[in-house]
Design a protein around this motif. Structure first.
Motif, mmCIF file in Angstrom:
data_model
loop_
_atom_site.group_PDB
_atom_site.id
_atom_site.type_symbol
_atom_site.label_atom_id
_atom_site.label_comp_id
_atom_site.label_asym_id
_atom_site.label_seq_id
_atom_site.Cartn_x
_atom_site.Cartn_y
_atom_site.Cartn_z
ATOM 1 N N PHE A 46 0.794 -1.229 0.000
ATOM 2 C CA PHE A 46 0.000 0.000 0.000
ATOM 3 C C PHE A 46 0.829 1.285 0.000
ATOM 4 C CE2 PHE A 46 -3.105 -3.057 1.338
ATOM 5 C CZ PHE A 46 -4.280 -2.591 0.780
ATOM 6 N N GLN A 47 2.151 1.202 -0.087
ATOM 7 C CA GLN A 47 2.962 2.405 0.054
ATOM 8 C C GLN A 47 2.688 3.454 -1.019
ATOM 9 O OE1 GLN A 47 7.166 1.647 -0.159
ATOM 10 N NE2 GLN A 47 6.914 0.122 -1.759
ATOM 11 N N TYR A 48 2.222 3.057 -2.180
ATOM 12 C CA TYR A 48 1.949 4.021 -3.250
ATOM 13 C C TYR A 48 0.460 4.287 -3.440
ATOM 14 C CZ TYR A 48 6.839 3.185 -4.244
ATOM 15 O OH TYR A 48 8.202 3.073 -4.125
ATOM 16 N N VAL A 49 -0.358 3.789 -2.534
ATOM 17 C CA VAL A 49 -1.804 3.996 -2.596
ATOM 18 C C VAL A 49 -2.137 5.247 -1.788
ATOM 19 C CG1 VAL A 49 -4.042 2.995 -2.002
ATOM 20 C CG2 VAL A 49 -2.215 1.516 -2.845
ATOM 21 N N ASP A 50 -2.936 6.127 -2.373
ATOM 22 C CA ASP A 50 -3.263 7.387 -1.708
ATOM 23 C C ASP A 50 -4.147 7.214 -0.477
ATOM 24 O OD1 ASP A 50 -1.774 8.897 -3.474
ATOM 25 O OD2 ASP A 50 -3.466 9.257 -4.812
ATOM 26 N N HIS A 51 -5.128 6.335 -0.558
ATOM 27 C CA HIS A 51 -6.087 6.176 0.534
ATOM 28 C C HIS A 51 -6.020 4.745 1.052
ATOM 29 C CE1 HIS A 51 -7.744 10.083 -0.325
ATOM 30 N NE2 HIS A 51 -7.770 9.756 -1.606
ATOM 31 N N TRP A 52 -5.517 4.608 2.264
ATOM 32 C CA TRP A 52 -5.417 3.283 2.868
ATOM 33 C C TRP A 52 -6.761 2.897 3.478
ATOM 34 C CZ3 TRP A 52 -0.240 2.059 5.732
ATOM 35 C CH2 TRP A 52 0.813 2.142 4.822
ATOM 36 N N PRO A 53 -7.036 1.607 3.554
ATOM 37 C CA PRO A 53 -8.315 1.160 4.122
ATOM 38 C C PRO A 53 -8.487 1.622 5.573
ATOM 39 C CG PRO A 53 -7.180 -0.660 3.039
ATOM 40 C CD PRO A 53 -6.216 0.490 3.085
ATOM 41 N N PRO A 54 -9.698 2.016 5.927
ATOM 42 C CA PRO A 54 -9.959 2.443 7.307
ATOM 43 C C PRO A 54 -9.654 1.358 8.338
ATOM 44 C CG PRO A 54 -11.791 3.030 5.881
ATOM 45 C CD PRO A 54 -10.855 2.187 5.070
ATOM 46 N N SER A 55 -9.690 0.111 7.927
ATOM 47 C CA SER A 55 -9.400 -0.979 8.870
ATOM 48 C C SER A 55 -7.966 -0.903 9.385
ATOM 49 C CB SER A 55 -9.667 -2.344 8.219
ATOM 50 O OG SER A 55 -8.887 -2.487 7.046
ATOM 51 N N PHE A 56 -7.036 -0.328 8.603
ATOM 52 C CA PHE A 56 -5.655 -0.151 9.071
ATOM 53 C C PHE A 56 -5.619 0.841 10.230
ATOM 54 C CE2 PHE A 56 -3.406 -1.114 4.744
ATOM 55 C CZ PHE A 56 -3.932 -2.385 4.752
ATOM 56 N N ILE A 57 -6.338 1.952 10.057
ATOM 57 C CA ILE A 57 -6.386 2.975 11.101
ATOM 58 C C ILE A 57 -7.060 2.416 12.345
ATOM 59 C CG2 ILE A 57 -7.265 5.268 11.714
ATOM 60 C CD1 ILE A 57 -5.052 5.366 9.620
ATOM 61 N N LYS A 58 -8.122 1.646 12.143
ATOM 62 C CA LYS A 58 -8.836 1.046 13.275
ATOM 63 C C LYS A 58 -7.917 0.099 14.042
ATOM 64 C CE LYS A 58 -12.797 -1.675 14.598
ATOM 65 N NZ LYS A 58 -13.724 -2.712 14.237
ATOM 66 N N ALA A 59 -7.197 -0.757 13.323
ATOM 67 C CA ALA A 59 -6.276 -1.691 13.974
ATOM 68 C C ALA A 59 -5.177 -0.936 14.712
ATOM 69 C CB ALA A 59 -5.673 -2.640 12.942
ATOM 70 N N PHE A 60 -4.686 0.134 14.100
ATOM 71 C CA PHE A 60 -3.652 0.958 14.727
ATOM 72 C C PHE A 60 -4.180 1.582 16.016
ATOM 73 C CE2 PHE A 60 -1.777 5.240 15.175
ATOM 74 C CZ PHE A 60 -0.473 4.874 15.448
ATOM 75 N N ALA A 61 -5.376 2.147 15.967
ATOM 76 C CA ALA A 61 -5.964 2.781 17.151
ATOM 77 C C ALA A 61 -6.211 1.758 18.255
ATOM 78 C CB ALA A 61 -7.264 3.483 16.773
ATOM 79 N N GLU A 62 -6.748 0.599 17.888
ATOM 80 C CA GLU A 62 -7.024 -0.430 18.892
ATOM 81 C C GLU A 62 -5.742 -0.892 19.572
ATOM 82 O OE1 GLU A 62 -9.211 -3.440 16.793
ATOM 83 O OE2 GLU A 62 -11.088 -2.329 16.937
ATOM 84 N N ASP A 63 -4.673 -1.079 18.802
ATOM 85 C CA ASP A 63 -3.433 -1.526 19.411
ATOM 86 C C ASP A 63 -2.749 -0.401 20.174
ATOM 87 O OD1 ASP A 63 -1.711 -3.832 19.809
ATOM 88 O OD2 ASP A 63 -0.211 -2.704 18.687
ATOM 89 N N SER A 64 -2.883 0.825 19.694
ATOM 90 C CA SER A 64 -2.276 1.969 20.381
ATOM 91 C C SER A 64 -2.894 2.189 21.754
ATOM 92 C CB SER A 64 -2.444 3.242 19.552
ATOM 93 O OG SER A 64 -1.700 3.150 18.366
ATOM 94 N N PHE A 65 -4.202 2.040 21.844
ATOM 95 C CA PHE A 65 -4.894 2.262 23.115
ATOM 96 C C PHE A 65 -5.055 0.978 23.918
ATOM 97 C CE2 PHE A 65 -6.501 5.797 20.463
ATOM 98 C CZ PHE A 65 -5.982 6.839 21.208
ATOM 99 N N GLY A 66 -4.625 -0.145 23.345
ATOM 100 C CA GLY A 66 -4.766 -1.436 24.007
ATOM 101 C C GLY A 66 -3.431 -2.010 24.433
ATOM 102 N N ALA A 67 -3.179 -3.226 24.011
ATOM 103 C CA ALA A 67 -2.013 -3.986 24.474
ATOM 104 C C ALA A 67 -0.694 -3.549 23.851
ATOM 105 C CB ALA A 67 -2.241 -5.472 24.188
ATOM 106 N N ARG A 68 -0.748 -2.772 22.788
ATOM 107 C CA ARG A 68 0.459 -2.321 22.069
ATOM 108 C C ARG A 68 1.309 -3.511 21.648
ATOM 109 N NH1 ARG A 68 0.586 3.110 22.211
ATOM 110 N NH2 ARG A 68 2.721 3.229 21.436
ATOM 111 N N VAL A 69 0.656 -4.455 21.007
ATOM 112 C CA VAL A 69 1.310 -5.690 20.572
ATOM 113 C C VAL A 69 2.264 -5.431 19.416
ATOM 114 C CG1 VAL A 69 0.885 -7.973 19.573
ATOM 115 C CG2 VAL A 69 -0.603 -7.111 21.381
#
Length: 106
Positions: A46-69
């Motif tokens: 996805f490095q050259y894709v302008d709009h990444w799927p929202p599921s990436f942001i969701k997973a990032f937020a969940e891990d950032s505020f959660g277990a930080r796996v």
């Protein structure tokens, strides 16, 4: 050639079963970092894709505020840093929109 070609065997006979001890399985699992592999694979795809799927942001937020796996994993840094950049851009756009809407009385 038949239309029902079999998958390549890569030199392995599918009839031969390979026995791996549980200790060796643990060594194999420990040496293979699935989190880093997934982060590198997703970043590469996805490095050259302008709009990444929202599921990436969701997973990032969940891990950032959660277990930080995986967000603190150094091998996931390129993927994580790109998500942070995307969030910064989204936040800037949202703040600009909110200011514009407030100025226009919306």
């Amino acid at each position: 050639l038949s239309s029902a070609a079999s998958a390549p065997s890569f030199g392995f006979d599918p009839k031969i079963k390979i026995s791996v001890s549980s200790q060796n399985q643990q060594c194999i699992a420990a040496s293979f970092n699935i989190k880093a592999f997934a982060a590198v694979a997703l970043y590469t795809a996805f490095q050259y894709v302008d709009h990444w799927p929202p599921s990436f942001i969701k997973a990032f937020a969940e891990d950032s505020f959660g277990a930080r796996v995986w967000v603190d994993e150094k091998n996931c840094a390129a993927f994580v840093n790109n998500l942070i950049i995307l969030l910064d851009e989204e936040t800037s756009e949202n703040v600009t929109d909110m200011v514009t809407n407030a100025e226009n009385g919306i």
